[in-house]
Design an enzyme around this catalytic site. Structure first.
Site, PDB file in Angstrom:
ATOM      1  N   HIS A 196       0.858  -1.183   0.071  1.00 25.13           N
ATOM      2  CA  HIS A 196       0.078   0.019   0.057  1.00 25.13           C
ATOM      3  C   HIS A 196       0.798   1.359   0.073  1.00 25.13           C
ATOM      4  CE1 HIS A 196      -3.871  -1.602   0.258  1.00 25.13           C
ATOM      5  NE2 HIS A 196      -3.768  -2.257   1.442  1.00 25.13           N
TER       6      HIS A 196
ATOM      7  N   CYS B 296      -0.277   2.636  -4.694  1.00 27.11           N
ATOM      8  CA  CYS B 296      -0.911   3.661  -5.018  1.00 27.11           C
ATOM      9  C   CYS B 296      -0.205   5.148  -4.619  1.00 27.11           C
ATOM     10  CB  CYS B 296      -2.200   3.864  -4.120  1.00 27.11           C
ATOM     11  SG  CYS B 296      -3.487   2.614  -4.702  1.00 27.11           S
TER      12      CYS B 296
END
Length: 452
Positions: free
Chosen positions: A284, A327
């Protein structure tokens, strides 16, 4: 008389292609048949006789025969043969195919090693052509058309492989000037990084952060990254096949990540034995940081700083490739419509150079991000992320004759044009992003030939 350099590549006889383009064509033929050849029930003694026949016909050298003979498993022998043949040229390949068909007629019936089984010529790098005509009108980079869709969830959504259209037509494109220019420009050959100067090919670190239970216990709302293990397995398999030593790490807290990076930079005496360094981060992330499994952030710039020339002497002048699947924000990359762009030339042929030079500390880095700054990246819970999936496929297919920057442009195209996800009644896409600070071309597994 037809000027061959003004014909589309898909209509040019293979014998008329330049030697490096013949290699790429041969690779496409062999790749198309590799799996069937590996599955074929070769008896080892018969396959050894086949290799001996290729040596007798002067298709393979005695060195090739020894290298193949030292491999214990027949399917791996087949794989090695497929690596050797493209280097031998089109005429020798035709000899090899005739011998194969004579010994194994069933493979001939199936069309193994047959160019007519290929939908079209592979995408070729169009460099300055020899002065027998003007610029080639090579086919665009689009793969074959059709629609291939996935219906499983992608982080709560679903992915659809969008259709891609091929341009039709034959002959020279409108507006192409086939007159020979008065003077052809000289090619300023780009040197490439050596993959043989040091003892070992390369080192690849893979950090796969998939389980974020600890972060949730620390009041962070980070979901588990389902499907990330597919990316980790794919990259590990890829770089092992490329001859890299691979170090996989899973579910690291920030402290553990710091320890691993510090160990590599400061306490890994063999680091100066590698010709290339690769670090893959599957995690992440947001706003130029990685979210570790304990919910704490690690700045990407801080990671890269550890490997700069003033901090890591062992990797000075050595290519360092960071691949980051994470991301970089919470925005969706929306669709826009554009006109078809014009076709242009690609880059030059590489050339070795050993001249010592002084370089900036931040030189020789290549950083590949799954998405542009501020945007989401997508991951398929069964098949892995879009970016890593297309990256592995592209390197497997083109890694033997294209440099990293060219291959990553292909990955950009595959992800940007070939992947789409419906969100709130519209369609969202993803655009990979790369930072190139290399000073030479980086080839991971280049075919070597004196004529290239």
């Amino acid at each position: 008389q037809i000027n061959l350099s003004c014909m589309p590549m898909s209509t040019r006889p293979i014998d008329e292609l330049r030697i490096e383009d013949q290699f790429r064509w041969l690779n496409e033929i062999l790749e198309n048949s590799r799996e069937r050849m590996q599955q074929f029930d070769f008896v080892e003694e018969n396959f050894t006789a086949f290799i001996s026949a290729l040596v007798e016909a002067k298709v393979l050298s005695g060195f090739n025969q020894k290298a193949i003979g030292n491999i214990p498993i027949v399917s791996d022998k087949v794989d090695k043969l497929h690596e050797c043949l493209p280097k031998k040229g089109w005429e020798n390949f035709k000899k090899a195919r005739a011998i194969l068909y004579q010994l194994y007629p069933e493979l001939a019936k199936e069309g193994v090693w047959n160019e007519t089984k290929i939908a079209r010529l592979p995408v070729l790098n169009v460099k300055y052509l020899e002065p027998d005509g003007a610029t080639s009108t090579a086919a665009a980079d689009d793969e074959d058309g059709g629609s291939d869709s996935d219906s499983e969830d992608v982080d709560g959504m679903f992915s659809t492989k969008s259709s891609k259209n091929r341009e039709g037509g034959s002959g020279a494109s409108a507006g192409v000037d086939c007159k020979e220019p008065a003077k052809w420009p000289e090619i300023n050959k780009l040197p490439s990084y050596s993959m043989t100067k040091r003892r070992k090919k390369g080192f690849c670190l893979i950090v796969n952060n998939e389980n974020y239970n600890e972060a949730r216990m620390n009041n962070h709302s980070l979901k588990d990254r389902k499907g990330s293990s597919v990316d980790a397995d794919a990259t590990e398999k890829l770089f092992k096949k490329l001859g890299f030593d691979v170090e996989p790490q899973e579910n690291l807290t920030r402290t553990q990540l710091d320890d691993v990076l510090s160990m590599i930079v400061n306490d890994f005496p063999a680091l100066d034995e590698y010709n290339c360094f690769v670090a893959v981060f599957l995690s992440h992330g947001e706003n130029e940081v990685l979210n570790c499994v304990d919910g704490k952030d690690k700045k990407i710039d801080d990671i890269i700083d550890l490997f700069k020339g003033d901090s890591c002497k062992a990797l000075r002048g050595i290519p360092k490739w960071f691949i980051i699947q994470a991301c970089r924000g919470k925005s969706f990359n929306t669709e826009v419509l554009i006109d078809h762009d014009a076709k242009g030339d690609d880059n030059d042929i590489e050339q070795q150079s050993s001249k010592p030079i002084s370089i900036p500390a931040c030189a020789d880095f290549y950083i590949s991000y799954a998405t542009a700054p501020g945007y989401y990246s997508y991951r398929n819970i069964r098949n892995g992320s879009w970016f890593i999936s297309d990256l592995c496929t592209t390197i497997t297919k083109f890694g033997r004759y294209e440099d990293v920057n060219t291959m990553m442009t292909r990955v950009n195209r595959e992800v940007a044009l070939g992947r789409v996800v419906p969100v709130d009644g519209g369609f969202k896409r993803q655009m990979p992003c790369h930072v190139n600070m290399l000073t030479k071309a980086l080839y991971l597994d280049r075919i070597r030939c004196s004529k290239i």
